[in-house]
Design a protein around this motif. Sequence first.
Motif, PDB file in Angstrom:
ATOM      1  N   ARG A 169       2.062   5.146   4.652  1.00 52.67           N
ATOM      2  CA  ARG A 169       1.266   5.747   5.729  1.00 52.67           C
ATOM      3  C   ARG A 169       2.236   6.154   6.818  1.00 52.67           C
ATOM      4  O   ARG A 169       2.994   5.334   7.334  1.00 52.67           O
ATOM      5  CB  ARG A 169       0.254   4.748   6.305  1.00 52.67           C
ATOM      6  N   TRP A 170       2.225   7.447   7.185  1.00 51.36           N
ATOM      7  CA  TRP A 170       3.161   7.955   8.173  1.00 51.36           C
ATOM      8  C   TRP A 170       2.548   7.878   9.553  1.00 51.36           C
ATOM      9  O   TRP A 170       1.451   8.372   9.790  1.00 51.36           O
ATOM     10  CB  TRP A 170       3.566   9.385   7.822  1.00 51.36           C
ATOM     11  N   CYS A 180      -0.785   0.823  12.026  1.00 52.37           N
ATOM     12  CA  CYS A 180      -1.099   1.315  10.683  1.00 52.37           C
ATOM     13  C   CYS A 180      -2.579   1.056  10.406  1.00 52.37           C
ATOM     14  O   CYS A 180      -3.080  -0.056  10.606  1.00 52.37           O
ATOM     15  CB  CYS A 180      -0.232   0.613   9.642  1.00 52.37           C
ATOM     16  N   ASN A 181      -3.287   2.088   9.945  1.00 51.58           N
ATOM     17  CA  ASN A 181      -4.713   1.913   9.689  1.00 51.58           C
ATOM     18  C   ASN A 181      -4.992   1.246   8.347  1.00 51.58           C
ATOM     19  O   ASN A 181      -6.131   0.936   8.037  1.00 51.58           O
ATOM     20  CB  ASN A 181      -5.440   3.262   9.767  1.00 51.58           C
ATOM     21  N   GLU A 182      -3.963   0.985   7.552  1.00 56.51           N
ATOM     22  CA  GLU A 182      -4.141   0.337   6.257  1.00 56.51           C
ATOM     23  C   GLU A 182      -3.948  -1.175   6.362  1.00 56.51           C
ATOM     24  O   GLU A 182      -4.786  -1.946   5.929  1.00 56.51           O
ATOM     25  CB  GLU A 182      -3.159   0.921   5.246  1.00 56.51           C
ATOM     26  N   HIS A 198       0.858  -1.192   0.000  1.00 54.39           N
ATOM     27  CA  HIS A 198       0.000   0.000   0.000  1.00 54.39           C
ATOM     28  C   HIS A 198       0.887   1.233   0.000  1.00 54.39           C
ATOM     29  O   HIS A 198       2.099   1.143   0.160  1.00 54.39           O
ATOM     30  CB  HIS A 198      -1.002  -0.003   1.176  1.00 54.39           C
TER      31      HIS A 198
END
Length: 190
Positions: free
Chosen positions: A135-136, A148-150, A132
């Motif tokens: 995401r920071w 991580c929300n992904e 993906h």
Amino acid sequence: MSAARVALSLARRVPLSPARLAPRTFSTVAVRREKYTLKPGDPEGKLVSFDQIKTEKDLLPPGAEPGTVPTDLEQATGLERLEILGKMQGIDVFDMSPLPSDRTGTFEDPIVVKSAGDEIQVGCTGSPADSHIVRWLVLSRKRPFERCNECGSVYRMDYVGLPDDPHDHHHGFEEPKTMADFVKPDYWYR
């Protein structure tokens, strides 16, 4: 044709020569060199190995011989010099290796990130790598875990800095509240 147009078209046809600049004089070199010569009592730089570094004074280089161009080892100071000396002995002083992306971190087995500062930003690309977009996530001493929300990978910050950091004085900044702050304490991670 107006007079302005005629003057402009004539000006375009005349070749312009660049203004003649005076050649640079080297009279200031002696003044600049005198500023950086060692005086009695000043610590003299020396070449030491990575194992022999004990204080900041050990990170002062000797400089190059007069009339030669200095190498990085002869002119680098401070952290740059420490990094060069470490690399000469095969030590990665700042641990610049990428984080493992062959697995997904969990709360029981998180991906550990070391930091000498109070906070660090971690870029998660998923597992396997690049599954993906980046995401920071922001990890801090007060909030060492982040998910991580992904992809759901969990990261933990290990603080490796000074125990009593003199720069750790409160500037009135308060971390913004998130929905996680309103969850019952029974459900908090430990």
